[in-house]
Design an enzyme around this catalytic site. Structure first.
Site, PDB file in Angstrom:
ATOM      1  CD  GLU A 106       0.007 -11.011  -9.326  1.00 11.17           C
ATOM      2  OE1 GLU A 106       0.153 -11.574  -8.230  1.00 11.17           O
ATOM      3  OE2 GLU A 106      -0.074  -9.775  -9.442  1.00 11.17           O
ATOM      4  CG  ASP A 163      -7.380   0.155 -11.800  1.00 10.96           C
ATOM      5  OD1 ASP A 163      -7.664   0.837 -12.795  1.00 10.96           O
ATOM      6  OD2 ASP A 163      -8.216  -0.508 -11.158  1.00 10.96           O
ATOM      7  CG  ASP A 206       0.704  -4.283 -11.389  1.00  6.45           C
ATOM      8  OD1 ASP A 206       1.643  -5.011 -11.025  1.00  6.45           O
ATOM      9  OD2 ASP A 206      -0.291  -4.033 -10.684  1.00  6.45           O
ATOM     10  NE  ARG A 246      -3.095  -3.423  -2.348  1.00  9.87           N
ATOM     11  CZ  ARG A 246      -2.503  -3.117  -3.499  1.00  9.87           C
ATOM     12  NH1 ARG A 246      -3.037  -2.196  -4.284  1.00  9.87           N
ATOM     13  NH2 ARG A 246      -1.389  -3.710  -3.863  1.00  9.87           N
ATOM     14  CB  CYS A 247      -8.196   3.656   1.522  1.00 10.06           C
ATOM     15  SG  CYS A 247      -9.416   4.489   2.525  1.00 10.06           S
ATOM     16  NE  ARG A 275      13.957  19.554  -3.374  1.00 16.37           N
ATOM     17  CZ  ARG A 275      15.089  18.848  -3.220  1.00 16.37           C
ATOM     18  NH1 ARG A 275      15.830  18.558  -4.270  1.00 16.37           N
ATOM     19  NH2 ARG A 275      15.481  18.473  -2.015  1.00 16.37           N
ATOM     20  CG  MET A 294       3.755  -9.531  -7.971  1.00 17.98           C
ATOM     21  SD  MET A 294       4.022  -8.161  -6.831  1.00 17.98           S
ATOM     22  CE  MET A 294       3.631  -8.947  -5.275  1.00 17.98           C
ATOM     23  CB  THR A 311       1.355   0.496 -10.681  1.00 18.68           C
ATOM     24  OG1 THR A 311       1.276  -0.943 -10.683  1.00 18.68           O
ATOM     25  CG2 THR A 311       0.930   0.968 -12.062  1.00 18.68           C
ATOM     26  CG  ASP A 359      -2.144  -2.162 -14.325  1.00 16.38           C
ATOM     27  OD1 ASP A 359      -1.557  -1.148 -13.900  1.00 16.38           O
ATOM     28  OD2 ASP A 359      -2.865  -2.868 -13.600  1.00 16.38           O
ATOM     29  N   GLY A 416      -0.315  -0.255  -4.176  1.00 15.91           N
ATOM     30  CA  GLY A 416       0.995  -0.909  -4.059  1.00 15.91           C
ATOM     31  C   GLY A 416       2.109   0.089  -4.360  1.00 15.91           C
ATOM     32  NE  ARG A 454      -3.777  -4.226 -10.594  1.00 14.78           N
ATOM     33  CZ  ARG A 454      -4.833  -3.587 -11.075  1.00 14.78           C
ATOM     34  NH1 ARG A 454      -6.020  -3.802 -10.544  1.00 14.78           N
ATOM     35  NH2 ARG A 454      -4.713  -2.722 -12.057  1.00 14.78           N
TER      36      ARG A 454
HETATM   37  O1  F6P Z   1      -0.317  -3.536  -8.106  1.00 16.35           O
HETATM   38  C1  F6P Z   1       0.939  -3.890  -7.631  1.00 16.35           C
HETATM   39  C2  F6P Z   1       0.925  -5.294  -7.087  1.00 16.35           C
HETATM   40  O2  F6P Z   1       2.233  -5.608  -6.634  1.00 16.35           O
HETATM   41  C3  F6P Z   1       0.408  -6.370  -8.046  1.00 16.35           C
HETATM   42  O3  F6P Z   1       1.376  -6.744  -8.985  1.00 16.35           O
HETATM   43  C4  F6P Z   1       0.021  -7.457  -7.077  1.00 16.35           C
HETATM   44  O4  F6P Z   1      -0.981  -8.279  -7.628  1.00 16.35           O
HETATM   45  C5  F6P Z   1      -0.502  -6.688  -5.896  1.00 16.35           C
HETATM   46  O5  F6P Z   1       0.053  -5.396  -5.976  1.00 16.35           O
HETATM   47  C6  F6P Z   1      -0.153  -7.289  -4.559  1.00 16.35           C
HETATM   48  O6  F6P Z   1      -0.769  -6.550  -3.581  1.00 16.35           O
HETATM   49  P1  F6P Z   1      -0.447  -6.652  -2.029  1.00 16.35           P
HETATM   50  O7  F6P Z   1       0.869  -5.984  -1.782  1.00 16.35           O
HETATM   51  O8  F6P Z   1      -1.569  -5.932  -1.372  1.00 16.35           O
HETATM   52  O9  F6P Z   1      -0.374  -8.098  -1.702  1.00 16.35           O
END
Ligand code: F6P
Length: 319
Positions: free
Chosen positions: A222, A103, A127, A72-73, A25, A169, A125, A129, A11, A171
């Site tokens: 969430e 993560d 989050d 995301r891969c 730079r 949000m 991120t 986290d 994300g 996660r």
């Molecule tokens: O990790 C960042 C995040 O925005 C989380 O807070 C959320 O759960 C997730 O990504 C949403 O992912 P996507 O953009 O793939 O829906």
């Protein structure tokens, strides 16, 4: 090390561009060539790689999102995918990689480290986290976006004397909910790290209303449940109607705050210093306003901790 690469993955978060700029730079300042890997690990596997110059990262420090794009891969979670990525890096003569992300991105950097490829992780991120750092790039901007929303919702909540449920949000982490709830003066904050008791939520709201509060704001991370699910349970328990606001992806966008830009610049430059001086397999972070770095495998093994003192404070101040 004379050639390094940089990618953003997972994300996006506001401040990633400032981190990319710092990597590019700082590397050029140290006489090292830099290659941008586009679309995260997907681009690494497919060889979507281009040399970056000083000017390539001009005019991006203030922009949200990431100029390198992100993804995301799934393929990179496999040994075959990782091998393909390393082959591309070798083909371009890239000797080390800076990975900016959350993560999932760190898991990719850890895999490369286990293959013996030098990598440094930069925590990007919203989050907040990632173990091994008190703050991640984008968290502060996301918080300010949430607070702006809470302030606006409060106006209409007061006018209608309503209870609002705001889903944020994060996660599996409750940092966005906790910090925004505290800063936004929410009556209740629900985070995945702490069990909640519906009776307690209701008692607190009733007490507030008895002393004349005109609105109630409940921030739900969430990772606890969706705002709509909580609204249903709340209605079942009280018979009361609420309004639900799911803030969603607006939390990921927007101009990065000064704090995120500074953090991104410091962490990006530190990652390059480590990589170029032969210290791969590290994760950079910030603790007590000092730059730190840890073994990326050890860092990832540590759990993320939420500040429970702050959680208790948010309860004490919202009586
Ligand atoms: O990790 C960042 C995040 O925005 C989380 O807070 C959320 O759960 C997730 O990504 C949403 O992912 P996507 O953009 O793939 O829906």
């Amino acid at each position: 090390m004379k050639k390094i690469g940089v990618l953003t993955s997972g994300g996006d978060s506001p401040g990633m561009n400032a981190a990319v700029r710092a990597v590019v730079r700082k590397a050029i300042f140290m006489d090292v060539e830099v290659y941008g890997i586009y679309q995260g690990y997907n681009g690494l596997i497919n060889g979507n790689i281009q040399k970056l110059e000083l000017g390539s990262v001009g005019d991006i420090i203030h922009r949200g999102g990431t100029m390198l794009y992100t993804a995301r891969c799934e393929e990179f979670k496999t040994k075959e995918g990782q091998k393909k990525g390393i082959e591309q890096l070798e083909k371009f003569g890239i000797e080390g990689l800076v990975v900016i992300g959350g993560d999932g991105s760190y898991q990719g950097a850890k895999a490369l480290t286990e293959w013996g490829y030098p990598c440094v992780g930069v925590p990007g991120t919203i989050d907040n986290d990632i173990p091994g750092t008190e703050y991640t790039i984008g968290f502060d901007t996301a918080l300010n976006t949430v607070i702006d929303a809470i302030d606006k919702i409060r106006d209409t909540a007061t006018s209608h004397e309503r209870t609002f449920i705001i889903e944020v949000m994060g996660r599996n982490a409750g940092d966005i909910a906790l910090w925004s709830g505290l800063a936004g003066g929410a009556e209740t904050v629900l985070i995945p790290e702490e069990k909640f008791d519906m009776d307690d939520v209701i008692t607190r709201l009733n007490k507030g209303q008895e002393r004349g509060k005109k609105h109630s704001i409940i921030v739900v991370a969430e990772g606890v449940m969706s705002g709509n699910e909580f609204a249903d349970r709340f209605k079942e328990a009280t018979g009361m109607d609420t309004r639900v606001s799911v803030l969603g992806h607006i939390q990921r966008g927007g101009t990065p705050t000064a704090s995120d830009r500074v953090l991104a610049s410091r962490l990006g430059a530190k990652a390059v210093e480590l990589l170029v001086s032969g210290n791969g397999g590290r994760a950079v972070g910030i603790e007590k306003n000092q730059l730190v770095d840890y073994d990326i495998i050890e860092a990832l093994a540590k759990p993320h901790h939420i500040d429970l003192e702050m959680y208790n404070l948010s309860k004490e101040l919202s009586i």
